[in-house]
Write a protein that holds these residues in place. Sequence first.
Motif: not given
Length: 124
Positions: A89-90, A93-94, A96-97, A122, A124
């Motif tokens: 999960e973490e 997110y990284k 996607a950013e 991700v 959202e």
Amino acid sequence: MPFGGVPRLPQDIRAQKVAVVASDGLLTEGWHLKGEGQGEKVTLVMFHGNAGNRGHRLPWAMAIRKAFGVGVVLTDPRGYGGNEGLPDEEGLYKDAEACLQWTREVVGGKIVLYGESIGGGVME
């Protein structure tokens, strides 16, 4: 489970290679299909779900570009599409950013986020 195959861009499709480094140093890759006509100032960033890779979403991306003229950024997160690492999960997110930051800096304009399955959470 992640799909480890490395997607190949067909020779008749023009796309810019996307290579981004997440905040933890992991490199992920993708493609940017430039927009056309009135939609060229809008880019849809797509983060896919838990099966396949960006190559499997290419027909969809081409149809969106043809219908609306918008650009599309397709990337594979860590562990997918031949990218290194394992998805968590973490890390997603990284990834996607980093992809979003690349889109802001390189493409600019209006950005629309689209996620499929786990990619929806991700984005959202």
